[in-house]
Design a protein around this motif. Structure first.
Motif, PDB file in Angstrom:
ATOM      1  N   ASP A   8      32.362  64.814  49.665  1.00  0.00           N
ATOM      2  CA  ASP A   8      32.134  63.594  48.892  1.00  0.00           C
ATOM      3  C   ASP A   8      31.238  62.695  49.727  1.00  0.00           C
ATOM      4  N   ARG A  14      36.240  60.088  50.636  1.00  0.00           N
ATOM      5  CA  ARG A  14      36.489  61.348  51.351  1.00  0.00           C
ATOM      6  C   ARG A  14      37.691  61.207  52.278  1.00  0.00           C
ATOM      7  N   ASP A  54      32.556  66.795  45.054  1.00  0.00           N
ATOM      8  CA  ASP A  54      32.076  65.723  44.188  1.00  0.00           C
ATOM      9  C   ASP A  54      30.802  66.245  43.516  1.00  0.00           C
ATOM     10  N   GLU A  56      28.014  64.174  42.350  1.00  0.00           N
ATOM     11  CA  GLU A  56      26.815  63.454  42.779  1.00  0.00           C
ATOM     12  C   GLU A  56      26.836  63.209  44.280  1.00  0.00           C
ATOM     13  N   MET A  57      26.019  64.022  44.995  1.00  0.00           N
ATOM     14  CA  MET A  57      25.902  63.902  46.448  1.00  0.00           C
ATOM     15  C   MET A  57      24.439  64.055  46.843  1.00  0.00           C
ATOM     16  N   ASP A  61      23.420  68.542  44.672  1.00  0.00           N
ATOM     17  CA  ASP A  61      24.606  68.073  43.940  1.00  0.00           C
ATOM     18  C   ASP A  61      25.720  69.112  44.006  1.00  0.00           C
ATOM     19  N   GLY A  62      26.919  68.681  43.632  1.00  0.00           N
ATOM     20  CA  GLY A  62      28.089  69.548  43.723  1.00  0.00           C
ATOM     21  C   GLY A  62      28.003  70.788  42.854  1.00  0.00           C
ATOM     22  N   VAL A  81      35.525  67.327  41.457  1.00  0.00           N
ATOM     23  CA  VAL A  81      36.175  66.041  41.238  1.00  0.00           C
ATOM     24  C   VAL A  81      35.055  65.007  41.131  1.00  0.00           C
ATOM     25  N   THR A  82      35.091  64.188  40.090  1.00  0.00           N
ATOM     26  CA  THR A  82      33.993  63.260  39.867  1.00  0.00           C
ATOM     27  C   THR A  82      34.453  61.942  39.268  1.00  0.00           C
ATOM     28  N   THR A  83      33.669  60.922  39.511  1.00  0.00           N
ATOM     29  CA  THR A  83      33.899  59.613  38.900  1.00  0.00           C
ATOM     30  C   THR A  83      33.472  59.677  37.444  1.00  0.00           C
ATOM     31  N   LYS A 104      38.206  61.388  39.378  1.00  0.00           N
ATOM     32  CA  LYS A 104      38.722  60.810  40.629  1.00  0.00           C
ATOM     33  C   LYS A 104      39.941  59.924  40.448  1.00  0.00           C
TER      34      LYS A 104
END
Length: 201
Positions: A8, A14, A54, A56-57, A61-62, A81-83, A104
């Protein structure tokens, strides 16, 4: 013990995930990374049973990291796992080889249970997101329309997009026009926003 890797880009999130899941008697956090392009190397070094990624990194990306992880370390199962509980993300995560997808704000006990179930080879999906995904259906965009729309987000000209994707300007215009029509956007920026909100890009 279930060996867990957490990826994350937000250090606070994290750390919180690591602290909460590390309290579980059967879960051991063996690696933590803040970038998507660090996931595979960390996984190869620590050999986790489950990778909690996650979407969006930076770096990668994940979803891309999940696909690479499936290729390089197929024994490691992936729990996204994401917002952002976007239906299109769920579909893309499953196509990338993820075994689970949760948001999340999932309570810690449920998240720990999701890690356990994924490690056992089961699928775990947020029920509301699954329902939304089924109701929405597949992305209406072709792969090439997605590429053009994604590249158009940078705000470059038609000529810039054509050069970046090795296409003719006429082809780029056709794909953009089609993507705008399919998303119901007013222009290419609006179409890209709509497509991104739906998890199609």
């Amino acid at each position: 013990m279930i060996r867990l890797l957490i990826a994350d880009d937000q250090a606070l999130v994290r750390g919180a995930l690591s602290a909460l899941l590390g309290l579980e008697p059967d879960i051991e956090v063996v690696a933590e990374v803040g970038r998507g392009d660090e996931v595979v190397a960390a996984a190869l070094a620590s050999r986790p049973d489950v990778a909690l990624l996650d979407i969006e990194m930076p770096g990668m990306d994940g979803l891309e990291a999940a696909a690479m992880l499936r290729e390089r370390l197929p024994a490691c199962r992936v729990l996204m796992v994401t917002t952002f509980g976007r239906p299109g993300y769920l579909r893309r995560a499953m196509q990338a080889g993820a075994s689970g997808f949760v948001v999340k704000d999932t309570p810690a006990a449920q998240l720990a249970d999701a890690v356990r179930r994924v490690s056992q080879g089961l699928r775990v999906v947020d029920p509301a997101l699954a329902a939304d995904s089924l109701a929405q259906g597949d992305s209406p965009l072709t792969e090439r329309e997605s590429d053009v729309l994604s590249t158009a987000r940078t705000g470059g000209s038609i000529a810039d997009i054509a050069r970046m994707l090795h296409l003719s300007e006429g082809t780029v215009r056709n794909h953009l026009s089609s993507a705008i029509g399919k998303t119901g956007g007013r222009n290419r920026a609006d179409a890209a926003r709509i497509a991104e909100e739906n998890g199609w890009l």
